[in-house]
Write an enzyme that holds these catalytic residues in place. Sequence first.
Site: not given
Length: 450
Positions: A175, A208, A291
């Site tokens: 992402h 992910d 992230s």
Amino acid sequence: MTFSSPLDNPTPHTPDPQHPATPAQGHPGGQPQGPGFGPPAPQAVFGSPPPPTPQPHTSTLPAWPPQPGNPGGPKKSRGGLVALVAAVALVAGALGGGLGYLAADESDSSSQGGSSTVSTSADPAALNRKPDSVAGIADKALPSVVTIEADGSSGSSTGTGFVYDKEGHILTNNHVVSPAANGGDLSVTFSNGKEYEASVIGHAEGYDVAVIKIDNPGDAKLVPLPLGDSEEVVVGDATIAIGAPFGLSGTVTTGIVSAKDRPVAAGGENGSQPSYMSAIQTDASINPGNSGGPLLDASGRVIGINSAIQPGGSSDPMGGQSGGSIGLGFAIPINQAKWVAATLIESGEPVYAQLGVLRNDEYEGKGAQIAPRDMGNVPAVTPNGPADKAGLKPGDVITKLNDQLIEGGPQLVSEIWTHRPGDEVTVTYKRDGQEHTTTVTLGERKGDNP
């Protein structure tokens, strides 16, 4: 009755054999798509899109696909699975210049108005930090952690990554780089301020995980971070998270492993496949922009990739709402991530383990129920597939995978995806009130779109 499938023939409200919806609740316009049994939905810890700052989203574990009118709040999952996992959010981004400006302005004010500073002399040797201290570990790891900027037709984001090998591969979240995954601008900036152009080598929406590579490393110092063994992690172990929360690169936070094998699902907006993980939970402060960054153990080894948080609702300096850390962060275990990374580097596409059934997300009991009947052209149990060969039937309720209790469909996906195609797993299930056990050899699916 709503059905969806674990790795092969997902179905949304309007049955679509090609794309099952994911259990993400509260995703506006999102028809999360996913391959099969999965865990509750969190939010990923994305990077930071440019102003206007996008609002972080939360996702819970409603029926798969999401039901119309489902409220966006978190809910408790069956059997005591905490709703926080279901509400975890892909952290979409730093606040960019707004927060950075406020921090700088506050700092500058200290030198105004006649304030004075006091210096003290100290023995330089006394300031040295032991290599195994947090300061020593951070000092060694920071040069191998990068801030990633991704910009494409679908938007832009800022996140974190870390050096995976000496060839210039960087490991991060899907992402984080998704805006540039199909063309766009991608760059990485090291702690010394040097910036390099990069390209996406491969990305896996379901896991992910993404691998990018520096185009022309030149004089870049590529020192891979050492990888640990996430199977050896235990609750209470110390953790260190490094990233760029709210755009503040090189931020280091500490905590402990607060839980293991936490089922987490996130994403699935705008037709993308949701991601699933059996996550390491930590209370180290993780925020938007973290992230893709490393979660380290007390020896400085990577045990996970920071990916999702249960966000707190607080007003940001620009007047909007921004999810911040409340001490519930989730990381993809590194043992899984490094296998995915090796697959992406080798072939450029992800590979998923497959059970071969369609699941019923409206089932309200404990366990994950196989759909009691076919949906359109999608069979409840794939003929001659892994589950069919093992004797599983429509309507069976799976209650355990190996030694892991299964509370619901979403959790089963995350557990299946901790395995590789060809692995044998023991499945405990109930049929007509009687408990049975069988052995399933997991099948294979290549690519994100079945």
